[in-house]
Motif scaffolding. Structure first.
Motif, PDB file in Angstrom:
ATOM      1  N   GLY A  87       4.065   7.586  34.379  1.00 59.45           N
ATOM      2  CA  GLY A  87       4.726   8.293  33.289  1.00 59.45           C
ATOM      3  C   GLY A  87       5.321   7.391  32.221  1.00 59.45           C
ATOM      4  N   ALA A  88       4.915   6.127  32.237  1.00 53.90           N
ATOM      5  CA  ALA A  88       5.541   5.147  31.339  1.00 53.90           C
ATOM      6  C   ALA A  88       5.347   5.484  29.863  1.00 53.90           C
ATOM      7  CB  ALA A  88       4.980   3.757  31.624  1.00 53.90           C
ATOM      8  N   MET A  89       4.216   6.117  29.565  1.00 50.40           N
ATOM      9  CA  MET A  89       3.945   6.348  28.136  1.00 50.40           C
ATOM     10  C   MET A  89       4.960   7.289  27.511  1.00 50.40           C
ATOM     11  SD  MET A  89       0.519   8.530  28.423  1.00 50.40           S
ATOM     12  CE  MET A  89       0.475  10.225  28.941  1.00 50.40           C
ATOM     13  N   ASN A  90       5.692   7.998  28.378  1.00 44.60           N
ATOM     14  CA  ASN A  90       6.742   8.865  27.845  1.00 44.60           C
ATOM     15  C   ASN A  90       8.080   8.157  27.802  1.00 44.60           C
ATOM     16  OD1 ASN A  90       4.863  11.017  27.615  1.00 44.60           O
ATOM     17  ND2 ASN A  90       5.038  11.323  29.823  1.00 44.60           N
ATOM     18  N   ALA A  91       8.084   6.883  28.166  1.00 38.24           N
ATOM     19  CA  ALA A  91       9.344   6.135  28.210  1.00 38.24           C
ATOM     20  C   ALA A  91       9.557   5.295  26.946  1.00 38.24           C
ATOM     21  CB  ALA A  91       9.365   5.233  29.441  1.00 38.24           C
ATOM     22  N   LEU A  92       8.602   5.351  26.000  1.00 36.90           N
ATOM     23  CA  LEU A  92       8.796   4.626  24.747  1.00 36.90           C
ATOM     24  C   LEU A  92       9.959   5.243  23.978  1.00 36.90           C
ATOM     25  CD1 LEU A  92       5.058   4.267  23.692  1.00 36.90           C
ATOM     26  CD2 LEU A  92       6.626   2.352  24.079  1.00 36.90           C
ATOM     27  N   ASN A  93      10.692   4.415  23.288  1.00 36.28           N
ATOM     28  CA  ASN A  93      11.812   4.888  22.478  1.00 36.28           C
ATOM     29  C   ASN A  93      11.278   5.697  21.283  1.00 36.28           C
ATOM     30  OD1 ASN A  93      13.946   5.221  20.769  1.00 36.28           O
ATOM     31  ND2 ASN A  93      14.665   3.096  20.914  1.00 36.28           N
ATOM     32  N   PRO A  94      11.639   6.984  21.203  1.00 35.88           N
ATOM     33  CA  PRO A  94      11.054   7.829  20.152  1.00 35.88           C
ATOM     34  C   PRO A  94      11.480   7.452  18.738  1.00 35.88           C
ATOM     35  CG  PRO A  94      12.751   9.036  21.367  1.00 35.88           C
ATOM     36  CD  PRO A  94      12.551   7.735  22.087  1.00 35.88           C
ATOM     37  N   VAL A  95      12.610   6.747  18.593  1.00 31.80           N
ATOM     38  CA  VAL A  95      13.110   6.466  17.242  1.00 31.80           C
ATOM     39  C   VAL A  95      12.851   5.031  16.789  1.00 31.80           C
ATOM     40  CG1 VAL A  95      14.828   8.303  17.302  1.00 31.80           C
ATOM     41  CG2 VAL A  95      15.480   6.004  18.059  1.00 31.80           C
ATOM     42  N   ALA A  96      12.010   4.291  17.508  1.00 31.89           N
ATOM     43  CA  ALA A  96      11.646   2.932  17.085  1.00 31.89           C
ATOM     44  C   ALA A  96      10.127   2.820  16.989  1.00 31.89           C
ATOM     45  CB  ALA A  96      12.186   1.904  18.079  1.00 31.89           C
ATOM     46  N   THR A  97       9.635   2.067  16.028  1.00 33.05           N
ATOM     47  CA  THR A  97       8.189   1.888  15.906  1.00 33.05           C
ATOM     48  C   THR A  97       7.692   1.112  17.128  1.00 33.05           C
ATOM     49  OG1 THR A  97       8.375  -0.237  14.754  1.00 33.05           O
ATOM     50  CG2 THR A  97       8.324   1.769  13.389  1.00 33.05           C
ATOM     51  N   ILE A  98       6.412   1.291  17.430  1.00 31.69           N
ATOM     52  CA  ILE A  98       5.883   0.592  18.605  1.00 31.69           C
ATOM     53  C   ILE A  98       5.887  -0.922  18.362  1.00 31.69           C
ATOM     54  CG2 ILE A  98       4.544   2.568  19.413  1.00 31.69           C
ATOM     55  CD1 ILE A  98       2.068   1.135  18.280  1.00 31.69           C
ATOM     56  N   GLY A  99       5.733  -1.293  17.080  1.00 35.04           N
ATOM     57  CA  GLY A  99       5.780  -2.724  16.767  1.00 35.04           C
ATOM     58  C   GLY A  99       7.128  -3.342  17.105  1.00 35.04           C
ATOM     59  N   SER A 100       8.182  -2.641  16.747  1.00 38.54           N
ATOM     60  CA  SER A 100       9.500  -3.219  17.012  1.00 38.54           C
ATOM     61  C   SER A 100       9.794  -3.235  18.506  1.00 38.54           C
ATOM     62  CB  SER A 100      10.591  -2.478  16.236  1.00 38.54           C
ATOM     63  OG  SER A 100      10.824  -1.213  16.797  1.00 38.54           O
ATOM     64  N   GLN A 101       9.267  -2.248  19.247  1.00 36.61           N
ATOM     65  CA  GLN A 101       9.480  -2.234  20.696  1.00 36.61           C
ATOM     66  C   GLN A 101       8.732  -3.378  21.365  1.00 36.61           C
ATOM     67  OE1 GLN A 101       9.807   1.784  22.577  1.00 36.61           O
ATOM     68  NE2 GLN A 101       9.266   2.525  20.545  1.00 36.61           N
ATOM     69  N   LEU A 102       7.550  -3.695  20.844  1.00 37.74           N
ATOM     70  CA  LEU A 102       6.812  -4.847  21.389  1.00 37.74           C
ATOM     71  C   LEU A 102       7.495  -6.155  21.000  1.00 37.74           C
ATOM     72  CD1 LEU A 102       3.140  -3.677  20.816  1.00 37.74           C
ATOM     73  CD2 LEU A 102       4.068  -4.471  22.994  1.00 37.74           C
TER      74      LEU A 102
END
Ligand SMILES: Nc1ncnc2c1ncn2[C@@H]1O[C@H](COP(=O)(O)OP(=O)(O)O)[C@@H](O)[C@H]1O
Ligand SMILES: [Mg+2]
Length: 267
Positions: free
Chosen positions: A96-111
């Motif tokens: 279920g990890a794909m639902n654990a990304l922070n919804p209010v940050a771009t994926i670039g900034s999370q990486l």
């Protein structure tokens, strides 16, 4: 791992993992299959010491044979060393990890955050370059670094999670039902790519799923787990063509064959 056991200390106690011996070779994909509740997630978490009470590791040792030639006894690491170890050497894609990304940050900034924490020596520009490269590797595309999670499909989000797990070039990637929520075609495509990437980067994979046919396609070896024990461990070919344990035979029989003819793999 040797003689690894985990008990959930509830009433009555649940012996979730029982005396498991398992060795993962360098560059190898090992599938861990078994019905829901058989202990797959507990095993994966236990190895990385991610279990919380009431879980108790009651026996066993885990040794990591680092590519640099040293052997690391995971039981001997303190919490901080273990935390670093988990990202640097062994990474994990959770159920279920794909639902654990922070919804209010771009994926670039999370990486980028991963690099900021674990590779503080990199400059901002270097971090950004590394993120673009990762997004290219997992076929999301560097331009997507500005996207928010909700702008991506489930498959794309799962690829982002894989990019995150790959970020620090670990030697082992543990994936717990990483594609279960995705449709079959998307699953296949992601799996094919993981298989290619491990050739390219030389990491090993432990791939956990209840979906045995999926494992037959991508694994070098498959471990069949039942009620906390590994009841059979063999090459994927052997599991398919000549399963030894009655439980493995039953598990195989419970999935519809891809062709009508019994015992023939559709290729
Ligand atoms: N926090 C918990 N407390 C008590 N029992 C648990 C807990 N987590 C898991 N279990 C039990 O441990 C067994 C193994 O669970 P799990 O490792 O999640 O299996 P799987 O990943 O194969 O579905 C199951 O019987 C489950 O009910
Ligand atoms: Mg699980």
């Amino acid at each position: 791992m040797r003689d690894f056991s985990v008990v959930y200390d509830v009433d009555p106690p649940v012996r979730a993992v029982k005396n498991v011996d398992l060795e993962i070779g360098r560059g190898e994909i090992v599938g861990l299959a078994g019905e829901s509740g058989c202990g797959k997630t507990t095993l994966a978490y236990g190895v990385q010491r991610l279990l919380r009470p009431p879980a108790v590791i009651t026996s066993g040792s885990v040794t990591f044979h680092d590519a640099d030639g040293t052997d690391v006894d995971l039981n001997a690491l303190d919490a901080e060393a273990m935390r670093r170890f988990r990202w640097d050497k062994v990474s994990m894609v959770f159920q279920g990890a794909m639902n654990a990304l922070n919804p209010v940050a771009t994926i670039g900034s999370q990486l980028e955050d991963v690099f900021e924490v674990h590779r503080p020596d990199l400059s901002r520009a270097e971090r950004r370059r590394a993120v673009v490269e990762l997004l290219e590797i997992v076929k999301v595309g560097g331009a997507r670094r500005r996207s928010y999670p909700h702008e991506l499909s489930g498959g794309m989000r799962q690829r982002v999670m894989i990019a995150m797990a790959l970020a620090l070039r670990p030697q082992l990637m543990v994936m717990d039902e990483p594609t279960t929520a995705l449709d079959v075609l998307v699953q296949r495509e992601i799996l094919k790519q993981i298989s290619q990437l491990r050739h390219e980067f030389g990491f090993s994979v432990v791939f956990i799923t209840h979906d045995l046919p999926l494992l037959l396609e991508i694994s070098d070896r498959i471990a069949i787990m039942r009620e906390g024990e590994i009841v059979e461990l063999a090459t994927a070919e052997r599991i398919w063509n000549d399963p030894q344990h009655p439980y493995t035979q039953r598990l195989l029989a419970s999935f519809p064959r891809l062709t009508g003819e019994k015992g023939v793999v559709a290729r």
